[in-house]
Design a protein around this motif. Structure first.
Motif, mmCIF file in Angstrom:
data_model
loop_
_atom_site.group_PDB
_atom_site.id
_atom_site.type_symbol
_atom_site.label_atom_id
_atom_site.label_comp_id
_atom_site.label_asym_id
_atom_site.label_seq_id
_atom_site.Cartn_x
_atom_site.Cartn_y
_atom_site.Cartn_z
ATOM 1 N N LYS A 38 4.520 0.442 -12.119
ATOM 2 C CA LYS A 38 4.410 -1.002 -11.672
ATOM 3 C C LYS A 38 4.937 -1.196 -10.530
ATOM 4 C CE LYS A 38 3.612 -5.065 -13.364
ATOM 5 N NZ LYS A 38 1.868 -5.586 -13.724
ATOM 6 N N ILE A 39 4.433 -1.680 -10.105
ATOM 7 C CA ILE A 39 5.045 -2.995 -8.600
ATOM 8 C C ILE A 39 5.871 -3.707 -8.984
ATOM 9 C CG2 ILE A 39 5.095 -3.195 -5.952
ATOM 10 C CD1 ILE A 39 2.884 -0.671 -6.192
ATOM 11 N N THR A 40 6.882 -4.259 -8.974
ATOM 12 C CA THR A 40 7.844 -5.990 -8.516
ATOM 13 C C THR A 40 7.811 -6.671 -7.653
ATOM 14 O OG1 THR A 40 9.494 -5.232 -8.692
ATOM 15 C CG2 THR A 40 8.423 -5.310 -10.753
ATOM 16 N N THR A 41 7.649 -8.251 -7.560
ATOM 17 C CA THR A 41 7.705 -8.766 -6.155
ATOM 18 C C THR A 41 8.921 -7.979 -5.756
ATOM 19 O OG1 THR A 41 8.238 -10.651 -7.478
ATOM 20 C CG2 THR A 41 5.796 -10.378 -6.658
ATOM 21 N N ALA A 42 9.840 -7.987 -6.997
ATOM 22 C CA ALA A 42 11.330 -7.922 -6.163
ATOM 23 C C ALA A 42 11.709 -6.399 -5.709
ATOM 24 C CB ALA A 42 11.684 -7.868 -7.934
ATOM 25 N N ALA A 43 10.883 -5.615 -6.273
ATOM 26 C CA ALA A 43 10.777 -4.299 -5.265
ATOM 27 C C ALA A 43 10.256 -4.118 -3.759
ATOM 28 C CB ALA A 43 10.017 -2.978 -5.775
ATOM 29 N N LEU A 44 9.339 -5.099 -4.252
ATOM 30 C CA LEU A 44 8.097 -4.844 -3.093
ATOM 31 C C LEU A 44 9.293 -6.171 -1.195
ATOM 32 C CD1 LEU A 44 6.152 -5.519 -0.520
ATOM 33 C CD2 LEU A 44 5.524 -6.613 -1.903
ATOM 34 N N ALA A 45 10.138 -6.903 -2.777
ATOM 35 C CA ALA A 45 11.029 -7.856 -0.618
ATOM 36 C C ALA A 45 12.039 -6.671 -0.723
ATOM 37 C CB ALA A 45 11.216 -9.040 -2.236
ATOM 38 N N ALA A 46 12.068 -5.653 -1.761
ATOM 39 C CA ALA A 46 13.694 -5.217 -0.777
ATOM 40 C C ALA A 46 13.486 -4.041 0.240
ATOM 41 C CB ALA A 46 13.877 -4.372 -2.620
ATOM 42 N N ARG A 47 12.326 -3.560 -0.705
ATOM 43 C CA ARG A 47 11.280 -2.503 -0.025
ATOM 44 C C ARG A 47 11.386 -3.618 1.866
ATOM 45 N NH1 ARG A 47 8.554 2.225 -0.449
ATOM 46 N NH2 ARG A 47 7.751 3.106 1.791
ATOM 47 N N LEU A 48 10.650 -4.863 1.745
ATOM 48 C CA LEU A 48 10.684 -4.707 3.750
ATOM 49 C C LEU A 48 12.158 -5.894 3.529
ATOM 50 C CD1 LEU A 48 7.090 -7.177 2.561
ATOM 51 C CD2 LEU A 48 8.001 -5.639 4.022
ATOM 52 N N SER A 49 13.156 -5.477 2.786
ATOM 53 C CA SER A 49 14.166 -6.423 3.304
ATOM 54 C C SER A 49 14.519 -7.746 3.449
ATOM 55 C CB SER A 49 15.075 -5.770 4.538
ATOM 56 O OG SER A 49 15.369 -3.945 4.466
ATOM 57 N N ALA A 101 1.051 -1.374 0.093
ATOM 58 C CA ALA A 101 -0.285 -0.189 0.171
ATOM 59 C C ALA A 101 0.704 1.602 0.159
ATOM 60 C CB ALA A 101 -1.081 0.072 0.562
ATOM 61 N N ALA A 102 2.101 1.032 0.703
ATOM 62 C CA ALA A 102 2.793 2.440 1.004
ATOM 63 C C ALA A 102 3.476 2.726 -0.624
ATOM 64 C CB ALA A 102 4.081 2.503 2.082
ATOM 65 N N MET A 103 4.562 1.570 -1.303
ATOM 66 C CA MET A 103 4.370 1.699 -2.789
ATOM 67 C C MET A 103 3.310 2.266 -3.712
ATOM 68 S SD MET A 103 6.756 -2.179 -3.027
ATOM 69 C CE MET A 103 7.943 -1.538 -4.194
ATOM 70 N N LEU A 104 2.140 1.780 -3.348
ATOM 71 C CA LEU A 104 1.323 2.234 -4.472
ATOM 72 C C LEU A 104 0.933 4.175 -4.309
ATOM 73 C CD1 LEU A 104 -1.642 0.047 -4.303
ATOM 74 C CD2 LEU A 104 -0.126 0.091 -5.982
ATOM 75 N N GLU A 105 1.544 4.031 -2.779
ATOM 76 C CA GLU A 105 1.235 6.193 -2.715
ATOM 77 C C GLU A 105 2.152 6.760 -3.848
ATOM 78 O OE1 GLU A 105 1.598 6.505 1.151
ATOM 79 O OE2 GLU A 105 -0.316 5.539 2.278
ATOM 80 N N GLN A 106 3.460 5.990 -4.291
ATOM 81 C CA GLN A 106 4.317 6.700 -4.985
ATOM 82 C C GLN A 106 3.437 7.714 -5.823
ATOM 83 O OE1 GLN A 106 7.193 7.453 -3.941
ATOM 84 N NE2 GLN A 106 6.304 6.146 -2.120
ATOM 85 N N PRO A 107 3.333 9.201 -6.623
ATOM 86 C CA PRO A 107 2.663 9.849 -6.988
ATOM 87 C C PRO A 107 2.009 9.491 -8.627
ATOM 88 C CG PRO A 107 3.787 11.452 -5.360
ATOM 89 C CD PRO A 107 4.397 10.543 -5.221
#
Length: 192
Positions: A28-39, A18-24
């Motif tokens: 497109k959100i990838t699972t790799a980017a999501l995983a990196a955000r969560l370390s 949800a936080a990544m979706l707040e980017q103006p």
């Protein structure tokens, strides 16, 4: 993330999404980017969700539970159909303002290129919102406010108004508050 309980991990993943979706820019959100955000590794994400579509379904579950839970409370509290309708519409606009990332799910931006069933589910969400509006409009008509024959058209118009405000909010980079000026606008739209 390793020291948290399994249910909390799922919640952390959904909160990060949800936080990544707040980017103006709305990339497109990838699972790799999501995983990196969560370390964590992508495999760690898939221990909690079978697919990215399931992650989005988790967000949709949150939206539906929140929105329809409040609608139920409004219908119990407000006796007049017009008051029900005004409260429902105001809540929908405020929900988006308070949850910018969810707004991208509400308008479908975040679901482009994802599993088709997600868009179908959001279409069902819109139908349920319109149904709630119709119920309030029917009650209002029975109380002398509005005409029964116009219920369907008015409900469709009101849902279009809300979705239009959501789109404008998302497309403005979350700067144009969807609830801004809505009091006067809703009064005009709900005038008999």
């Amino acid at each position: 993330m390793a020291s948290t309980k399994p249910g909390q991990r799922k919640l952390q993943i959904l909160q990060a999404l949800a936080a990544m979706l707040e980017q103006p820019k709305g990339e497109k959100i990838t699972t790799a980017a999501l995983a990196a955000r969560l370390s964590v590794s992508e495999a760690a994400l898939y221990r909690h969700f079978a697919s990215k579509a399931q992650m989005f379904e988790g967000l949709i579950d949150f939206i539906e539970a929140s929105v329809f839970g409040v609608i139920h409370q409004i219908l119990e509290k407000e006796e007049r159909g017009v008051d029900q309708l005004h409260a429902i519409l105001q809540m929908l606009l405020s929900f988006a303002a308070n949850n910018p990332g969810m707004t991208r799910v509400l308008i479908g931006d975040a679901l482009v290129g994802e599993d088709e069933r997600l868009e179908l589910r959001m279409n069902g969400f819109y139908e349920r919102i319109e149904l709630a509006c119709k119920g309030a409009l029917r009650l209002a008509a029975s109380q002398g406010h509005g005409i029964e024959d116009e219920v369907g058209a008015r409900a469709s118009l009101l849902v279009s108004y809300v979705t239009g405000r959501w789109h404008r909010y998302a497309k403005s980079g979350f700067r144009q508050n969807p609830a801004e000026g809505s009091g006067v606008q809703l009064s005009l739209l709900l005038a008999a």
